[in-house]
Design an enzyme around this catalytic site. Sequence first.
Site, PDB file in Angstrom:
ATOM      1  N   GLY A 193       0.831  -1.202   0.000  1.00 12.18           N
ATOM      2  CA  GLY A 193       0.000   0.000   0.000  1.00 12.18           C
ATOM      3  C   GLY A 193       0.863   1.249   0.000  1.00 12.18           C
ATOM      4  N   HIS A 194       2.035   1.141   0.556  1.00 13.61           N
ATOM      5  CA  HIS A 194       3.009   2.232   0.475  1.00 13.61           C
ATOM      6  C   HIS A 194       4.254   1.652  -0.179  1.00 13.61           C
ATOM      7  CE1 HIS A 194       5.540   5.599   1.162  1.00 13.61           C
ATOM      8  NE2 HIS A 194       4.777   6.184   2.071  1.00 13.61           N
ATOM      9  N   CYS A 227       8.544  10.633   9.243  1.00 14.63           N
ATOM     10  CA  CYS A 227       9.258  10.038   8.113  1.00 14.63           C
ATOM     11  C   CYS A 227      10.321  10.978   7.556  1.00 14.63           C
ATOM     12  CB  CYS A 227       8.266   9.683   7.014  1.00 14.63           C
ATOM     13  SG  CYS A 227       7.039  10.973   6.705  1.00 14.63           S
ATOM     14  N   CYS A 228      10.079  12.284   7.650  1.00 15.84           N
ATOM     15  CA  CYS A 228      10.948  13.229   6.948  1.00 15.84           C
ATOM     16  C   CYS A 228      12.332  13.403   7.570  1.00 15.84           C
ATOM     17  CB  CYS A 228      10.260  14.585   6.812  1.00 15.84           C
ATOM     18  SG  CYS A 228       8.752  14.522   5.809  1.00 15.84           S
ATOM     19  N   GLU A 265      -1.608  14.514   0.722  1.00 18.34           N
ATOM     20  CA  GLU A 265      -0.154  14.697   0.715  1.00 18.34           C
ATOM     21  C   GLU A 265       0.381  14.402  -0.681  1.00 18.34           C
ATOM     22  OE1 GLU A 265       1.295  13.840   5.236  1.00 18.34           O
ATOM     23  OE2 GLU A 265       1.191  12.103   3.931  1.00 18.34           O
ATOM     24  N   CYS A 304       9.899  14.374   2.410  1.00 17.57           N
ATOM     25  CA  CYS A 304      10.117  13.022   1.894  1.00 17.57           C
ATOM     26  C   CYS A 304       9.877  12.950   0.392  1.00 17.57           C
ATOM     27  CB  CYS A 304       9.164  12.024   2.566  1.00 17.57           C
ATOM     28  SG  CYS A 304       9.691  11.482   4.185  1.00 17.57           S
TER      29      CYS A 304
END
Lengths: 648, 648
Positions: free
Chosen positions: A177-178, A410-411, A304, A322
Amino acid sequence: MGISTKQTGIPFTKVKVTDKFWAPKMETNRLKTIPANEKQCRETGRLDCFKPEYKGERHYFWDSDVAKWIEAGCYSLAVKYDKKLEKTLEDVISDIIAMQQEDGYMNNYFIYVKPEMRWKNLRDCHELYCAGHLIEAAVAHFYATGRRNFLDAMCRYADLICKTFGPGKGQIPGYPGHQEIELALVKLYHATGEKRYLDMACYFIDQRGQQPHYYDKEAIERGDDPKKFWAKTYEYMQAHQPVREQKDAVGHSVRALYMYSGMADCAKETGDKELEAACKRLWESVCERQMYITGGIGPSLSNEGFVKDYMLPVENISSESCASVAAIFFCQRMLYLTGESKYADAMERIMYNSGLSGVSLDGEKFFYSNQLYTYDPEADKKGEKQPASGKHYQWDGAALHRQGWYGCSCCPPNIARFIASLPGYIYGTSENTLWVNLFVGSETEFEVNGIKVKAQTKTKYPWNGKVTITFKPEKECEFTVKLRMPQWCESSSLKVKSKFKDNTVVGDEDGYLTVTRKWRKGDHIIYTMDMPVQRVYATTKVRELEGRVAIQRGPVVYCLETVDNCTNNLEKLALPRKYNLRAVMNKTLLGGVVTIIGKVEVNNDGAEEEGLYQNRPPNVGIRQFKAVPYYAWDNRAPGSVIVWIREK
Amino acid sequence: MGISTKQTGIPFTKVKVTDKFWAPKMETNRLKTIPANEKQCRETGRLDCFKPEYKGERHYFWDSDVAKWIEAGCYSLAVKYDKKLEKTLEDVISDIIAMQQEDGYMNNYFIYVKPEMRWKNLRDCHELYCAGHLIEAAVAHFYATGRRNFLDAMCRYADLICKTFGPGKGQIPGYPGHQEIELALVKLYHATGEKRYLDMACYFIDQRGQQPHYYDKEAIERGDDPKKFWAKTYEYMQAHQPVREQKDAVGHSVRALYMYSGMADCAKETGDKELEAACKRLWESVCERQMYITGGIGPSLSNEGFVKDYMLPVENISSESCASVAAIFFCQRMLYLTGESKYADAMERIMYNSGLSGVSLDGEKFFYSNQLYTYDPEADKKGEKQPASGKHYQWDGAALHRQGWYGCSCCPPNIARFIASLPGYIYGTSENTLWVNLFVGSETEFEVNGIKVKAQTKTKYPWNGKVTITFKPEKECEFTVKLRMPQWCESSSLKVKSKFKDNTVVGDEDGYLTVTRKWRKGDHIIYTMDMPVQRVYATTKVRELEGRVAIQRGPVVYCLETVDNCTNNLEKLALPRKYNLRAVMNKTLLGGVVTIIGKVEVNNDGAEEEGLYQNRPPNVGIRQFKAVPYYAWDNRAPGSVIVWIREK
């Protein structure tokens, strides 16, 4: 079909950055950003959550944050050995390896919290995404230290994944999914030579979006209604149609760009021209129709990600850090695949702007979103109220100033791994050819027909367009140097200096100057790109930017901040076209930057305010303005920022 | 304390509108808008849901939609008798009355669907809001027809409410989550003379926002967590603090403006100066710091309401039609309370712009939100994609073009009742004084010391600033005529014409010209307000509007539409200050309007498009533009609209 590539990158381990721009940033990354990530990971439980005895909160994407920090740490180690960092990394890596299940499975959340849900919700639960990041970390660890322990563990996990997913009987015909694992599996293939990892990556890519739709099937099996998907459309994760049929970049931008990178990897490794064509289409969609001048992508906060062509609003935007990093990955792969300079141009645009704006100059604070315009309420408390609900206006501070960490963080480690690996983006090689993709003061070594050649680049880029490259071949040898002609550069000059009068053939190809001759020790190229201050305009298809101008010099995009320009409301300013803009180096400002100064019109400059509406235009004052590099904004007194200034 | 008022309105039943602007709109309202509302109410079940045998969907705010349609119908009946309409209204009113419970209660949803929840969730469930609208409808019905059946039923319901709510033992110390009943109870007090209704209104107003907070208590009693309130803050319904302490307009704009209207009613009826001061403060917050040039209020879609002072974005805004209608109510009440013209100025701004833009010229389509800028994707399909989720970009069509109805369809009948009652906003009286608040061709009659005076206004307003008012007193008598000096008007002239040389005293007071003399039959005033085309600028506190200009002539705000101006991207246009603007009457366009024409610069006018970013400014062409009244936009070919144009 076989490998299809125009250029092979010289890896970061073979390039030493020596300049005054990137070298200090890499050092800050090593000394501040990587430790800051470690500290935050530790404090939030992300480092301890691999241990069975850990009692705190866990999350199904935490593994990826730690993996990216490890990857950054390993890159940094390879560049500059750091005993303490190595020890920390090895301890965490041990815990990760110890978590591995007998069958190879690894994910702190699905091992300790929801084992019964393993592989049950590929659409939402990031298991394969985390696997991808762990694989990337293990490959980086292997390259940096030569140790195989982490790599071997990840091979066992990758083998489980290869066994679990696929078209065969008893296999799951699903995909992440990602996206992320696709490009990671290609890295693992490179590190191990095991072609099954490449095949698995290609399977995930081509299975995506096939009918009947796997996410529908999976949701029904979970007892969920596929129609009640929270993101509403599989465009969100680029699974709305098979990837080869996709024409427009849609959905969540990080997912998209990781996937496109994986597609480019597979296209390169297999020579698949149809897949390469899809990559080119999607790259054009991203970089030629949906990219901010700063290199940021994905305007919409709601997904996003992407909205539509030429839709580039400047405020309350996503433009996630990201996504910038992921777009660098994609551009680099397309550059190697095609040899065309436009891919490096876009990569450079990102690197010197949105790719760098994500981290503060001190290395310890981060942007998740990279705004091109803010109006800082802190600096204008009068009348300030928060909106009643929702995120129609994102005045939560998060969008306005860098933070030490985020709930979804995440970034920060993504920026860290990008900066740590910067040396790997500078040079490439192909037969008898050295490619100079970026202009960074550095030293490297490559081979021409078995002859070792040292190359040394000296430059004050991005502040000055003069680049000197000196070659020291073991013995004289003929090769071609390809020098990128940046899209921003309108005139340049080239000199080849040598004590010997060998014939030099200069040409150009795909946006690169080609310089072919027999090179001898001490021969050097002086490549001078004229670097005037430029006014940049967007196409009139971008309705938000009509009547506006941005300032750029070389690859660096500029912005105006409150701190230099006396007003919170930077919309008050208009840049008359008739005034000159001047570049001034300021060695003490923001770590040493070229600033741009000139005259600006200011509405209602110091005048009494009248009512809400009036029949007289505001009085206009003329003032001096100062613009600073966009990447360096929000490092001084809090305030507003503007990139696209009204022009008069 | 007693009644505090400077002016009493001449009710709509005593004013006959005869002009070419409003009279045709009132006729369209009667012949098209009111029947369109009826049809939609019927088709959606709203008219049948009062009957116990009705099996379809019901909703707890449907009663209010029907009530507003009835109210509009009754106003219209009073102006022009319509047998068919009367029959329809009476049938529905019978059904409503028949629904009434033994104790007086009325609400289709809480009678038939959730009787156990009666009064259990005042915060969210609109029972008192519906009660208010039913009361307003019943009062209108009583005034229009003289029949008491509906009024009596609503008195029984109001009596139940008076018994149920209050500070006494066994009473509920609550108040409506959606204000409306306050002003309705004051109307019921006027219609019946029963002071308990006024007292109930004042109670609801002053109980609001008191601690301990009733909504907290109520939620806990329901078993809900008050902290999990969906709108997050009681600011949403102006219950965050006692109303007398409120300084800024916050939250949902319709709720706010209905409440402020009720506050002004109570201040007037009781002479309460503290409450009046609160009303003045809140009016200034709404109309002097948070009102669009069109009179629209409430920019935010997330709360359908206010954000903060000077925050007036133009796209993806709420600016709800109902909020405009509610603001008209509030302005009228403040005008009567204070006699100051600024309140009528704001009222006029709304009436000729956002108050009218809510309905199409054919009377059958409605805006819920009134945008000041749109970019119509229908007209630019290339590259069009819907956003992945959420409402970050409201390109659902609803925001762009009028619709026949909405799921939450509060606006269509609200616009209908406003237009039907327009005659009631024109004139007012006080001792020996006629107030001319609006300039509308019309006839009315008033009394001066028992002497009846007929007044006739002739004007082509808003297209022409000349207003002739002729008086026909039964016999000569002295009185003052107060003529509003509109805020938009910078110069005017006044002539009094009479066969007799009586002394005329001219003065001014609170923004009104005062003309006092002995008036005889045929005496008339010629009041000429110069009406040039005006460029209007917002204060630089409105950052969204820097460098922009709007066009206004008289009270009418203009806009540019795609259909007249050859481009979907109206941001391409810039209005140079050096060019003149010219007003041209076009009798065949949009029902007959004055258009504004002039020269405009067009970016990239017909040029080849280049890439996304370039170093050359777009080429600029000069074209003729045409602007039309904002209220009349979106009545021709679909396209974009712009009010605030870039200025050069």
